[in-house]
Design an enzyme around this catalytic site. Structure first.
Site, PDB file in Angstrom:
ATOM      1  CG  HIS A 169      -5.907   4.615  -2.202  1.00 17.85           C
ATOM      2  ND1 HIS A 169      -6.264   3.485  -2.900  1.00 17.85           N
ATOM      3  CD2 HIS A 169      -4.610   4.420  -1.808  1.00 17.85           C
ATOM      4  CE1 HIS A 169      -5.239   2.652  -2.944  1.00 17.85           C
ATOM      5  NE2 HIS A 169      -4.228   3.185  -2.297  1.00 17.85           N
ATOM      6  CG  ASP A 170      -3.690   5.316   3.336  1.00 21.68           C
ATOM      7  OD1 ASP A 170      -4.132   4.395   4.053  1.00 21.68           O
ATOM      8  OD2 ASP A 170      -2.548   5.785   3.469  1.00 21.68           O
TER       9      ASP A 170
END
Length: 239
Positions: A169-170
Site C-alpha cells: 500500500h505504501d
C-alpha cells in the site's frame, strides 16, 4: 510452526506465531508492561509511537499500536470499524507477513497480534521481530550513495514480493531497510494484501520512483540518481 487464534475474553482475540508462543499474555501488548521490566530500548514517532523492546539478551522486538492517519486520525485516533476478525488490520498484516516469510521473503517476522472489539469498533496491536542492525534507506541515502548491487537487490526483493502477488500500500524509500550484510528488507505491510496479477505492479514501482524523486528534490544531500533507478529495474526484471 503455525498461526494460532485465541479468544481471550468477549471481544478480545489474539493471533500468535507458535514459533514464539503457544499463547500470549495480553500484558505483552502494553508499553507500560515493558517499561516496568526496563525492556524498552527506544521508540519511533509516526502516526503513533512504535516501541523497540528487548525481552531478553538474544531478542529485539517491535510493538506497534494501530492508529489512523490524516483527518480520520484526528477524529477517531486508534478506532477502526469492525467488519469481521479476519479483516482486522493486525490479523491481515500478521497473516501476510507469515505467508511472505514462509516464501523466503526478507520481511519482519510476526510474533503476535491482538484485537479488542467494543461493538462496531476495535483497537489493535502487533508484535514483530526487529530487523537487526538495519536502517531505512532514506536514512542511508541521506549520508551517502549505495552501490549498483544494492539497488539491484532492492529490485529483486520487490520482484519477489510481486511474484507472490503482494500489493504494498505504501511502497516508498522509507519502507525499505538495509542491514549490515547488506541485505534488503521491505517493511510496513499494514493495509497490504495479496491480489490478482495486474497493472498495480508497475504502479507500485511508480510510487517508489515518485518517493525517490520527491526526496531528491527536498535535499541536495540525498544520494540517488536515475542510474540507481536503472539498476533497481535491472534487478526487478532479472530472471
Amino acid at each position: 510452526m503455525a498461526i494460532k487464534q485465541q479468544k481471550i475474553a468477549t471481544g478480545h482475540f489474539t493471533l500468535v506465531n507458535t514459533h514464539f508462543f503457544d499463547s500470549v499474555d495480553k500484558q505483552m501488548f502494553l508499553s507500560e508492561y515493558w517499561q516496568q521490566k526496563h525492556a524498552i530500548t527506544g521508540q519511533a514517532k509516526g502516526r503513533g509511537t512504535t516501541f523497540f523492546i528487548q525481552p531478553d539478551a538474544a531478542q529485539q522486538w517491535v510493538l506497534r499500536h494501530y492508529r489512523r492517519g490524516g483527518l480520520p486520525g484526528k477524529l477517531f485516533s486508534d478506532q477502526f470499524l469492525y467488519t469481521g476478525l479476519s479483516r482486522t488490520r493486525p490479523f491481515m498484516e500478521l497473516n501476510l507477513l507469515y505467508t511472505m516469510r514462509e516464501a523466503g521473503l526478507l520481511v519482519p517476522e510476526p510474533i503476535a497480534a491482538q484485537v479488542v472489539r467494543h461493538g462496531l469498533i476495535y483497537r489493535a496491536d502487533l508484535l514483530s521481530v526487529r530487523i537487526p542492525d538495519a536502517q531505512d534507506m532514506h536514512h542511508v541515502l541521506s549520508r551517502g550513495p549505495v552501490g549498483e548491487a544494492v539497488w539491484q537487490a532492492v529490485g529483486r526483493q520487490i520482484r519477489q514480493m510481486h511474484d507472490l502477488n503482494v500489493y504494498h500500500h505504501d511502497l516508498n524509500i522509507r519502507n525499505i531497510m538495509l542491514d549490515a550484510q547488506p541485505q534488503v528488507w521491505i517493511i510496513d505491510f499494514d493495509r497490504c494484501y495479496q491480489r490478482a496479477d495486474g497493472h498495480w505492479k508497475p504502479q507500485n514501482l511508480a510510487r517508489l520512483y515518485r518517493s525517490l524523486v520527491k526526496e531528491s528534490g527536498r535535499s541536495p544531500a540525498f544520494f540517488w540518481t536515475e542510474q540507481d533507478w536503472a539498476a533497481l529495474k535491472a534487478g526487478y526484471h532479472q530472471d
